[in-house]
Design an enzyme around this catalytic site. Structure first.
Site, PDB file in Angstrom:
ATOM      1  N   HIS A 129      15.725 -27.695  -1.533  1.00 18.77           N
ATOM      2  CA  HIS A 129      16.001 -29.129  -1.438  1.00 18.77           C
ATOM      3  C   HIS A 129      16.904 -29.618  -2.569  1.00 18.77           C
ATOM      4  CE1 HIS A 129      12.459 -29.670  -4.241  1.00 18.77           C
ATOM      5  NE2 HIS A 129      13.231 -30.630  -4.699  1.00 18.77           N
ATOM      6  N   ASP A 159      11.139 -23.348   0.635  1.00 16.36           N
ATOM      7  CA  ASP A 159      11.955 -24.221  -0.219  1.00 16.36           C
ATOM      8  C   ASP A 159      12.595 -23.435  -1.361  1.00 16.36           C
ATOM      9  OD1 ASP A 159      13.220 -26.507  -0.970  1.00 16.36           O
ATOM     10  OD2 ASP A 159      11.483 -27.445  -1.926  1.00 16.36           O
ATOM     11  N   SER A 232      12.583 -29.762 -10.313  1.00 20.76           N
ATOM     12  CA  SER A 232      12.549 -28.945  -9.093  1.00 20.76           C
ATOM     13  C   SER A 232      13.467 -27.737  -9.221  1.00 20.76           C
ATOM     14  CB  SER A 232      12.999 -29.777  -7.889  1.00 20.76           C
ATOM     15  OG  SER A 232      12.036 -30.746  -7.558  1.00 20.76           O
TER      16      SER A 232
END
Length: 499
Positions: A129, A159, A232
């Site tokens: 993402h 992911d 992230s």
């Protein structure tokens, strides 16, 4: 001659002895406290600085740039001759681009994330993402050097994304550790680029293991090490400087860290990265069944001693059907590993090599049997139809019956069309569900179709009644129904009333 009884008496300590005893006890307590502090000091380093200095050069900041088409927004609509007509025309003229099109020029949107280098030749791991949809990806190293990266492959299911940069020399990198060895309470370090502030280090412990969020292959490590937006894709390190997780998500009511962060376990990530590195895509094993967990009432309805395994609700075209697996089979073990629930089975199948022949042990009609199945590839099966071949229609009976909190009637051609059922499907249509009944509480609704009862196909109310009687005679407390809604099957166990 009887031996004389020996009298035993307890002597009370004098004040001096009490004082000495108290002093000894305080000394022992002090020694114990020192021992505990020594153990804690050994478990936790005095400073994390040496470890941070060792691993920081391998952690990177990631900046992505995406070309976003200009938005025109709602256009003003005014009647001809209106005093606002000239105003809107001038407004639109100011927004015309060089091509004379009535739309603002495209603009660039930027986003930030983190990542880490896993090889000296420039492979970088991050979250999917973080880079999804980007047309430019820039990697900033701890030294301040910036390089443009290309995407090698991505896996939205976990992911994870794998990038590659070309550097003039070997790059500092880190290795993956065995995340299965991480214990709740172990110290960990999270590194990354939180909120775009640059390189940052936070420390905490492993709070929980084997967390699932929403994905099929989820295996998250929960940590209280501070993770925020921008972290992230960054690494979660153990005290040996090994990556045991990729920081992916947080649970937060306000968007900031509240001490509940999630990192995808390294043992999941390494399998994905190896496949992306070799093939540029993932290649997961595929069994080809729809399954649900075996609950206590389902286990009772099937005569099972324990609620374990994965219950097959449908077998569309695929490896399982080719091998002979059937709806109603309970998968007890897969490739020699005991199956506890559906989540464990899905992960194990996905981690198996495509084309491998595995032994699947199932419980069928009270007996276990082992069936060899040659696995397909999950990615190839995602778009395939699961519709079965048409069968000859069975005439429907103009009959309605109420039982188990359900009002049912045999399917007709009109009902099949109205409920979206396959033309050849047989069974009983649910026309009403008594509110407050067990059937209602377990989610059955009007429009559901019951195709099996007691793991036997049913086409009439008489056959359903026969299955109920057979279950009672066998001493079962409940009856297992296979229910379909919009084509999706699931098993539901309903309690049988006493005669």
């Amino acid at each position: 001659m009887q031996p004389k009884a020996v009298a035993r008496t307890r002597t009370q300590p004098n004040p001096a002895q009490k004082l000495a005893l108290r002093g000894a006890m305080m000394g022992l307590l002090a020694l114990a406290l020192i021992a505990v502090q020594t153990v804690m000091a050994q478990a936790r380093p005095e400073s994390l600085a040496p470890l941070a200095e060792q691993i920081s050069p391998s952690v990177v900041n990631i900046t992505t740039s995406t070309l976003v088409e200009g938005r025109t927004g709602p256009r003003g609509i005014v009647p001809e001759g209106s005093p606002f007509e000239d105003f809107f025309r001038e407004f639109q003229d100011r927004n015309r681009n060089r091509n004379g099109e009535n739309a603002p020029a495209p603009r660039r949107s930027s986003a930030l994330g983190s990542g880490f280098v896993i090889s000296e030749d420039g492979f970088v791991v991050t979250n999917n993402h973080v880079i999804e949809g980007a047309d430019e990806i820039t990697i900033e190293f701890f030294s301040g050097e910036e390089l443009v990266a290309e995407v090698i492959g991505t896996d939205p299911n976990t992911d994870i994304a794998l990038l590659k940069v070309e550097a003039d020399g070997p790059l500092p990198f880190v290795s993956f550790g065995d995340s299965d060895n991480a214990r709740v309470g172990d110290w960990v370090i999270a590194m990354g680029n939180p909120l775009g502030q640059g390189f940052s280090v936070s420390a905490g412990i492993v709070s929980a293991r084997n967390r699932a969020l929403s994905g099929t292959y989820d295996d998250y490590i929960q940590t209280d090490a501070a993770i925020n937006r921008g972290n992230s894709g960054g690494p979660l390190f153990n005290m040996d400087g090994e990556v045991i997780g990729v920081n992916t998500a947080i649970l937060s009511p306000n968007g900031g860290s509240i001490g509940i962060g999630f990192s995808m376990a390294a043992n999941v990530v390494t399998r994905v990265v190896d496949q992306l590195q070799e093939f540029g895509e993932t290649r997961r094993g595929w069994l080809g069944v729809r399954i649900q967990d075996v609950t206590e009432d389902v286990a009772d309805a099937m005569g099972m001693d324990t609620a374990t395994g994965a219950l097959i609700t449908d077998v569309p075209e695929g490896p399982a059907r080719d091998a002979g697996l059937e709806t109603g089979d309970v998968i007890l073990s897969f490739d020699g590993v005991e199956v506890e629930d559906t989540r464990g089975l899905v992960r194990q199948v996905g981690n198996s090599p495509v084309g491998a022949t595995v032994r699947v042990t199932v419980l069928r009609e009270g007996n276990s049997q082992t069936i060899p199945v040659t696995l397909g590839r999950r990615e190839d099966a995602n778009g395939e139809s699961t519709a079965s071949e048409d069968e000859e229609d069975t005439p429907a009976e103009p009959e309605v019956s109420s039982l188990l909190g359900l009002t049912v009637t045999p399917l007709t051609d009109e009902m099949r069309e109205e409920l979206g059922a396959e033309p050849g499907m047989d069974g009983l249509a649910v026309t009403e569900v008594t509110e407050g009944s067990e059937a209602f509480e377990k989610g059955l609704r009007a429009g559901d179709i019951i195709t099996e009862a007691g793991q036997q196909k049913i086409t009439s109310i008489a056959e359903l009644n026969a299955r109920i009687d057979a279950a009672r005679e066998a001493g079962r407390k409940s009856l297992l129904l296979l229910v379909r809604r919009a084509g999706d099957p699931r098993f539901v166990a309903l309690t049988l009333d006493a005669d």
